[in-house]
Design an enzyme around this catalytic site. Structure first.
Site: not given
Ligand code: FPP
Length: 266
Positions: A38, A55, A89, A149
């Site tokens: 997160d 991201h 989102r 893994l």
């Molecule tokens: C959380 O931060 C992150 C996500 C919801 C997305 C994470 C997924 C990726 C980056 C995609 C790639 C995945 C792989 C397995 C390669 P948030 O956006 O909720 O942060 P915030 O809480 O600050 O808004």
């Protein structure tokens, strides 16, 4: 001065990690680590960047943590990449996340495969955009016989939906006389979850400071040890040192599973 503090005094980051890794490897490891990654959006906003930049940096951290997990000898790593709620989102952000996933798999698949890493997904991947679905299927198929893994990527995943899906499937089997109601026990329910056959997580890590589980692995984390970062540590800043600290912390906890520990027992 305790051993970890002595390690912290060592000069380089790499040296610190190497010594900590050896220490951690010499103790019982979590078999299964799960992570709520997160804080990508807030990391970017703090830097005045678009959320997608968070991201993108987050994906680099996934690479780093997969590598460290394989080096440590962890057997299962489950990453919460996209929840059933994340569809709420803005379209642009969803598009950016899906593109990053595709880009990551295209770039990393060969190396993951060379390192004997097995890619598996949990969640309803059939409703992901076609290009993401195809790239994921390719990664799953390519790595299916690997024995190192296992990385479980939670995509379009929701813990409640997972339980509802299991209940439907079990009910269908009961209605078709494939199962009796008396056959339904905790193991049977476990085996009907997306994670059927995978041991429950020993450790759940969440970065970003929020202390909640956000519909992640609800059934599986009954006795999982939880590790929450402080609010200043967003996923794009999470590094191997933080990861090793979380595992070290886990190794110093006493797991009682509702029972008591006898004197002299550890
Ligand atoms: C959380 O931060 C992150 C996500 C919801 C997305 C994470 C997924 C990726 C980056 C995609 C790639 C995945 C792989 C397995 C390669 P948030 O956006 O909720 O942060 P915030 O809480 O600050 O808004």
């Amino acid at each position: 001065m305790n051993f970890l503090n002595r390690i912290r005094q060592r000069k380089t980051f790499k040296e610190h990690n190497k010594v900590t890794m050896d220490l951690i490897r010499s103790r019982p490891l979590p078999r299964h680590v799960s992570i709520i990654m997160d804080g990508n959006g807030r990391w970017a906003e703090r830097k005045g960047l678009p959320r997608a930049a968070g991201h993108r940096q987050g994906v680099e951290k996934i690479r780093e943590i997969i590598k460290a997990s394989a080096e440590l000898g962890i057997q299962y790593l489950t990453l919460y990449a996209f929840s059933t709620e994340n569809w709420k989102r803005p379209k642009e952000e969803i598009k950016a996340i899906m593109s990053l996933l595709v880009e990551y798999l295209r770039r990393e698949l060969d190396e993951l495969h060379r390192n004997n890493i097995k890619i598996v997904t949990i969640g309803n991947i059939a409703s992901l955009p076609e290009i993401a679905y195809e790239e994921i299927q390719k990664s799953i198929n390519t790595t299916s016989a690997n024995t190192g893994l296992q990385v479980n990527v939670a995509l379009n995943y929701g813990g409640r939906l997972e339980i509802v899906t299991a209940i439907r499937e079990i009910s269908r089997k009961v209605a078709n006389n494939e199962l009796n109601i008396s056959d339904i026990d905790e193991d049977l329910v476990s085996n009907h979850l997306y994670t059927g056959g995978i041991p429950d997580p020993d450790l759940l890590i969440r970065t970003g400071g929020d202390k909640r589980v956000s519909n992640f692995l609800l059934y599986q984390i009954a006795y999982t040890e939880l590790w929450f970062s402080d609010a200043t540590l967003y996923w794009p800043d999470f590094n191997v040192k933080h990861y090793l600290n979380a595992i070290y912390d886990f190794q110093n906890r006493q797991r009682r599973y509702g029972g008591v520990i006898e004197k002299g027992e550890n």
